[in-house]
Design a protein around this motif. Structure first.
Motif, mmCIF file in Angstrom:
data_model
loop_
_atom_site.group_PDB
_atom_site.id
_atom_site.type_symbol
_atom_site.label_atom_id
_atom_site.label_comp_id
_atom_site.label_asym_id
_atom_site.label_seq_id
_atom_site.Cartn_x
_atom_site.Cartn_y
_atom_site.Cartn_z
ATOM 1 N N TYR A 1 0.648 -1.445 -0.358
ATOM 2 C CA TYR A 1 -0.325 0.280 -0.026
ATOM 3 C C TYR A 1 0.697 1.118 -0.571
ATOM 4 C CZ TYR A 1 0.831 0.815 5.299
ATOM 5 O OH TYR A 1 0.843 1.018 6.188
ATOM 6 N N ASN A 2 0.484 2.583 -0.282
ATOM 7 C CA ASN A 2 0.957 3.390 -0.750
ATOM 8 C C ASN A 2 0.494 4.139 0.397
ATOM 9 O OD1 ASN A 2 2.811 4.951 -1.816
ATOM 10 N ND2 ASN A 2 1.717 5.896 -3.910
ATOM 11 N N THR A 3 1.099 5.254 1.023
ATOM 12 C CA THR A 3 1.511 6.662 1.936
ATOM 13 C C THR A 3 1.520 7.903 0.862
ATOM 14 O OG1 THR A 3 3.515 6.960 2.755
ATOM 15 C CG2 THR A 3 2.228 5.763 3.597
ATOM 16 N N ALA A 4 1.881 8.902 1.387
ATOM 17 C CA ALA A 4 2.016 10.302 0.548
ATOM 18 C C ALA A 4 3.438 10.203 0.188
ATOM 19 C CB ALA A 4 1.929 11.556 1.022
ATOM 20 N N GLU A 5 4.562 9.270 1.403
ATOM 21 C CA GLU A 5 5.720 9.110 1.153
ATOM 22 C C GLU A 5 6.551 8.663 0.309
ATOM 23 O OE1 GLU A 5 7.571 11.100 4.173
ATOM 24 O OE2 GLU A 5 6.406 12.503 5.396
ATOM 25 N N TYR A 6 5.874 7.329 1.030
ATOM 26 C CA TYR A 6 6.402 5.629 0.348
ATOM 27 C C TYR A 6 5.554 4.433 0.290
ATOM 28 C CZ TYR A 6 6.726 5.646 5.236
ATOM 29 O OH TYR A 6 6.073 5.617 6.675
ATOM 30 N N ARG A 7 5.785 3.831 -0.560
ATOM 31 C CA ARG A 7 5.363 2.207 -0.281
ATOM 32 C C ARG A 7 5.794 1.588 0.648
ATOM 33 N NH1 ARG A 7 1.018 0.966 -3.951
ATOM 34 N NH2 ARG A 7 1.025 2.330 -5.634
ATOM 35 N N VAL A 8 4.605 0.903 1.574
ATOM 36 C CA VAL A 8 5.002 0.173 3.030
ATOM 37 C C VAL A 8 5.471 -1.614 2.588
ATOM 38 C CG1 VAL A 8 4.325 -0.753 4.836
ATOM 39 C CG2 VAL A 8 3.791 1.231 4.379
ATOM 40 N N THR A 9 6.363 -1.612 2.697
ATOM 41 C CA THR A 9 7.350 -2.620 1.733
ATOM 42 C C THR A 9 6.817 -4.379 2.612
ATOM 43 O OG1 THR A 9 9.765 -1.143 1.570
ATOM 44 C CG2 THR A 9 9.758 -3.194 1.109
ATOM 45 N N ASN A 10 6.343 -5.133 1.599
ATOM 46 C CA ASN A 10 5.888 -6.580 2.253
ATOM 47 C C ASN A 10 4.202 -6.324 2.456
ATOM 48 O OD1 ASN A 10 6.048 -8.909 2.041
ATOM 49 N ND2 ASN A 10 7.286 -9.645 3.844
ATOM 50 N N SER A 11 3.460 -4.943 2.921
ATOM 51 C CA SER A 11 2.423 -5.101 3.162
ATOM 52 C C SER A 11 1.612 -5.856 2.161
ATOM 53 C CB SER A 11 1.706 -3.991 3.308
ATOM 54 O OG SER A 11 1.883 -2.881 1.999
ATOM 55 N N ARG A 12 2.011 -6.525 0.892
ATOM 56 C CA ARG A 12 1.030 -6.861 -0.151
ATOM 57 C C ARG A 12 0.548 -8.735 0.053
ATOM 58 N NH1 ARG A 12 7.067 -7.520 -3.319
ATOM 59 N NH2 ARG A 12 6.669 -5.656 -2.388
ATOM 60 N N PHE A 13 -0.567 -9.034 -0.045
ATOM 61 C CA PHE A 13 -0.909 -9.659 -0.071
ATOM 62 C C PHE A 13 -1.785 -10.885 -1.237
ATOM 63 C CE2 PHE A 13 -3.805 -6.870 0.959
ATOM 64 C CZ PHE A 13 -5.210 -7.701 0.762
ATOM 65 N N ARG A 14 -2.199 -12.114 -1.091
ATOM 66 C CA ARG A 14 -2.604 -12.756 -2.049
ATOM 67 C C ARG A 14 -4.302 -13.004 -0.806
ATOM 68 N NH1 ARG A 14 -3.019 -17.786 -5.370
ATOM 69 N NH2 ARG A 14 -3.658 -16.418 -7.738
ATOM 70 N N GLU A 15 -5.570 -13.611 -1.861
ATOM 71 C CA GLU A 15 -6.482 -14.284 -0.632
ATOM 72 C C GLU A 15 -7.096 -14.653 -1.779
ATOM 73 O OE1 GLU A 15 -9.691 -13.162 2.936
ATOM 74 O OE2 GLU A 15 -9.248 -12.431 0.754
ATOM 75 N N GLN A 16 -7.266 -16.220 -1.735
ATOM 76 C CA GLN A 16 -8.398 -17.187 -2.898
ATOM 77 C C GLN A 16 -9.381 -17.589 -1.553
ATOM 78 O OE1 GLN A 16 -4.166 -19.450 -3.717
ATOM 79 N NE2 GLN A 16 -5.558 -19.707 -6.102
ATOM 80 N N ASP A 17 -10.619 -17.890 -1.663
ATOM 81 C CA ASP A 17 -11.821 -18.370 -1.321
ATOM 82 C C ASP A 17 -12.911 -19.114 -1.973
ATOM 83 O OD1 ASP A 17 -12.934 -17.169 2.112
ATOM 84 O OD2 ASP A 17 -14.705 -17.256 0.608
ATOM 85 N N LEU A 18 -13.285 -19.599 -0.778
ATOM 86 C CA LEU A 18 -14.238 -20.643 -1.891
ATOM 87 C C LEU A 18 -15.732 -21.182 -1.073
ATOM 88 C CD1 LEU A 18 -16.084 -22.150 -4.577
ATOM 89 C CD2 LEU A 18 -14.038 -24.270 -3.770
ATOM 90 N N LYS A 19 -16.480 -21.045 -1.324
ATOM 91 C CA LYS A 19 -17.956 -21.142 -0.174
ATOM 92 C C LYS A 19 -18.909 -22.228 -1.625
ATOM 93 C CE LYS A 19 -17.262 -17.262 2.827
ATOM 94 N NZ LYS A 19 -16.303 -15.821 2.060
ATOM 95 N N ALA A 20 -19.373 -23.216 -0.784
ATOM 96 C CA ALA A 20 -20.967 -23.940 -1.226
ATOM 97 C C ALA A 20 -21.634 -24.144 -0.060
ATOM 98 C CB ALA A 20 -19.510 -25.040 -1.460
ATOM 99 N N GLY A 21 -22.851 -24.271 -0.657
ATOM 100 C CA GLY A 21 -23.546 -24.306 0.595
ATOM 101 C C GLY A 21 -24.659 -25.240 0.304
ATOM 102 N N LEU A 22 -25.340 -26.616 0.778
ATOM 103 C CA LEU A 22 -26.789 -26.947 0.208
ATOM 104 C C LEU A 22 -27.639 -27.350 1.164
ATOM 105 C CD1 LEU A 22 -27.563 -28.915 -1.754
ATOM 106 C CD2 LEU A 22 -26.277 -31.288 -0.404
ATOM 107 N N GLY A 23 -28.850 -26.997 1.120
ATOM 108 C CA GLY A 23 -30.228 -27.210 1.891
ATOM 109 C C GLY A 23 -31.113 -27.958 1.714
#
Length: 746
Positions: A275-297
């Motif tokens: 993420y970016n601030t007015a002065e720099y990017r915050v090193t290693n604040s990066r991330f990746r997320e995968q999500d799966l949801k399923a339902g049976l009723g």
């Protein structure tokens, strides 16, 4: 438990064919005009209907008993009443026009009532509203709820804080079961995506009566999206872009329901750079997320059940110091990889005028933490630059986790709703869990152990003409068996009493008195090692006792067609409050922290105003203030107490021929200076954040397209939140962020 379930099914069989119907109409009380697309909902049965072009509705297959029925539509007061079946006549509803927003059913409390009927005050917010404000993650979004904050590590990791209490003192429920995700760590996030979640409910204060240990400070209850209504189907897809992280999240889902069977599934993917601030990017604040949801009723007249599954995989960079500046997505060292599986089963058997609710949960949390110099080849020459230049470096080098923990949990929750006796609604139940923690990495912070919980509860809601009373009691027992030989047992008896009454025509008061408890967790009892995520050597204390608290909570609410005002005040006394404190010693050049106990007191509250002058129903002026103070018995301040804050919002809403649900807002959030800090904290300066946004729904190819554009920290202010774990390194929170969101519904 299997035998109990079989008996319940056999009990239900004789009455499966005792089906009832309900028909009627919904109209405007003043004009008698039929109301089209009004919603009629039976919460206990999870059955819903919508009025047709003549304002008529119909329900089939309703079991014998007494149930709440909720009728709602935008622009009218929500109506709630109890209906006993069989019901011989048609049932017509006449709604009163009102500018007050529609009420929703509160699921986190045992009797599933509207907020206006609840004895306990519960905050509720939809995920759609949180996204409209530009929330990057679920943990980020909940901070807009009064009394709720988040301990953050960058953008990707956040832990909920309710009135100054956090970590294992706040219990998280998802899919109707308690979430177990190694919550003891400050840098351990929720492990949940907001994709496929409909709304968030927050119980502020002891909820041990309802949920047992770890609900001492409150509950964050996440309601999953509902199945489609009978004999309907639907699909949607959404995309969100965030300028500060050059990131996005996207999800798509489909659901369909017949008369008895129903199913849904939803998948999502999110990727963000630093993420970016007015002065720099915050090193290693990066991330990746995968999500799966399923339902049976599956649903019959006297029986309904649903099975839901969620798997979430996240790779989360851990910021430590400023370094490489780019917009790559692959986390650098150190980083976490967390996979969270939640399988839940929720069933209800309807008997004559009573019912059983049976919930089971299987959870599997696989947590890996990677550091430098822990790859298979023993090569000490890797640095952040190499991993950043090669996005596949992690896989190629076959990194080995320095810390690898697997947490397996089975929990159960069985409640019996007794037949209504006059003014009394009563529920009795048992809850519990069995849990194992195992280590597989070369480092170990907490040992292998098995935890067993068992609790018994009883609670009643008593209805009077002008007031409602809720009382309850509960007993809990917890055993922690550590493989190395330590065996600890904790138990507690807790109770709660509350009253809601109408002091005048438009004034409602709620007074709740409740006790709660929390057993020490494994980290607090047994830690003996370096907690890399917090850069400290932690030493546990096997002599720790239960945390036991008592809270008084007073809520006042005034509401008419022009204005709503609320005032909430609380006083929370916590005996044997567990905290971590530096000893002054070093081990391997890492500062040593010990777990200690002391009695503590927290007090404060929230107050707010919502002004919507009639007939200017499109105009909304909202303001809220929240404050909390936490002290030990020796007058030292508790750590991680959020600063006082003030939020002011100007919002307008319209419906036009071209754009439905058109809205725009301007918001100013003020965080005041936090000078009431613990011995190892420093004061935090105050700051103001300006935000704005607009959106609406347009018709595209005969389907709805929702458009959202919002901006946060529009002045690109450099600031540090008091609850940021990056504060000690002087690293700023996120700067200006523009969010563009699109959702297309089929």
């Amino acid at each position: 438990m299997k035998h109990i379930f079989s008996v319940l099914l056999l009990l239900a069989i004789p009455s499966i064919y005792a089906q009832n119907t309900l028909t009627g109409s919904v109209s405007d009380k003043n004009t008698n005009e039929p109301l089209i697309f009004a919603n009629i909902y039976l919460p206990q049965l999870e059955k819903g209907a919508t009025t047709d072009g003549q304002g008529n509705y119909a329900f089939n297959n309703i079991p014998k008993g007494t149930y709440s029925i909720i009728v709602s539509i935008i622009g009218y007061e929500t109506l709630s009443q109890n209906i006993s079946f069989p019901y011989a006549n048609s049932l017509d509803f006449k709604l009163i026009p009102s500018a007050i927003e529609m009420e929703e059913i509160i699921i986190s409390t045992p009797f599933h009532k509207l907020q206006s009927e609840n004895v306990m005050m519960v905050e509720r917010e939809t995920i759609a509203n949180l996204k409209a404000k530009g929330a990057v993650t679920l943990a980020d979004g909940i901070t807009s709820i009064p009394g709720v904050e988040s301990v953050t590590t960058g953008v990707s990791i956040g832990k909920p804080v309710i009135r100054g209490l956090s970590s294992n003192r706040v219990l998280v429920y998802t899919q109707g079961v308690r979430l177990e995700n190694q919550q003891f760590g400050d840098e351990h996030g929720l492990g949940l995506s907001d994709s496929g979640i409909e709304s968030v409910e927050v119980i502020k204060g002891p909820a041990s009566l309802l949920y047992g240990s770890d609900a001492l400070g409150g509950v964050l209850y996440l309601n999953p999206e509902k199945f489609a209504r009978a004999n309907t189907n639907g699909a949607d897809a959404s995309y969100n872009y965030f300028s500060s992280t050059r990131g996005y999240n996207t999800n798509a889902g489909y659901k369909a329901s017949g008369e008895h069977f129903k199913f849904l599934f939803r998948g999502s993917l999110a990727e963000h750079a630093d993420y970016n601030t007015a002065e720099y990017r915050v090193t290693n604040s990066r991330f990746r997320e995968q999500d799966l949801k399923a339902g049976l009723g599956y649903q019959l007249s006297n029986f309904k059940t649903e099975l839901r599954y969620n798997v979430n995989n996240s790779k989360l960079g851990i910021p430590e110091e400023l370094g490489v500046q780019n917009t790559n997505n692959t986390p650098l060292l150190p980083f976490q990889e967390v996979t969270n599986h939640v399988l839940s089963s929720k069933s209800t058997v309807f008997l004559n005028n009573s019912s059983f609710e049976i919930n089971f949960g299987l959870l599997y949390n696989d947590r890996k933490e990677f550091e430098e110099h822990h790859d298979d080849h023993g090569d000490d020459d890797h640095d952040d630059e190499e991993y950043d230049d090669d996005p596949e470096a992690h896989e190629d080098e076959a990194l080995e986790a320095a810390l690898h923990m697997k947490l397996k949990t089975f929990n159960y929750d069985v409640k019996y709703n007794l037949p209504t006796l006059g003014k009394f609604e009563t529920i009795v139940g048992v809850q519990g869990m069995t849990q194992s923690n195992a280590n597989y990495g070369e480092e170990q912070l907490i040992p292998d152990a098995i935890t067993n919980d068992f609790g018994f509860l009883a609670t009643s809601h008593i209805h009077f003409e002008n007031s409602d009373i809720q009382i309850g009691a509960r007993y809990d027992h917890r055993n922690i068996d550590v493989i190395s030989g330590l065996n600890k047992t904790f138990s507690s008896f807790n109770g709660a009493v509350g009253i809601k009454t109408n002091l005048a025509k438009n004034i409602t008061s709620r007074l709740n008195l409740a006790s709660g408890y929390r057993a020490p967790n494994l980290a607090e009892l047994t830690s003996d090692g370096t907690h890399e995520g917090t850069n400290r050597y932690e030493i546990g204390n096997e002599n720790l006792k239960n945390e036991q608290n008592f809270q008084a909570d007073l809520a006042l609410e005034f509401k008419n067609e022009h204005v709503e005002i609320f005032v909430n005040a609380f006083y929370n006394k916590v005996n044997n409050y567990i905290f971590i404190s530096p000893s002054g010693a070093l081990i391997d050049d890492t500062p040593v922290f010990n777990y200690l106990q002391s009695n503590a007191n927290l007090y404060g509250g929230e107050l707010g105003l919502h002004f919507h002058p009639h007939p200017l129903d499109w105009l909304h002026i909202e303001s809220s203030f929240e404050t909390v103070t936490g002290k030990q018995e020796n007058d030292s301040y508790l750590p991680l107490i959020p600063s006082n804050s003030l939020s002011n919002t100007l919002r307008v809403e319209f419906n036009t021929k071209a754009i439905q649900k058109l809205y725009a807002f301007v918001r100013l959030n003020t965080n005041f200076k936090q000078s009431n800090v613990s011995d190892f904290e420093t004061p935090t300066n105050g700051y103001n954040l300006l935000g704005a946004g607009f959106g609406g729904t347009v018709n595209l190819f005969k389907n709805n397209l929702d458009i959202r554009i919002s901006g946060s920290n529009l002045t690109d202010k450099t600031y540090i939140n008091h609850l940021s774990r990056l504060k000690s390194d002087g690293i700023f929170n996120m700067g200006r962020n523009i969010n563009v969101g699109l959702t297309y519904t089929l």
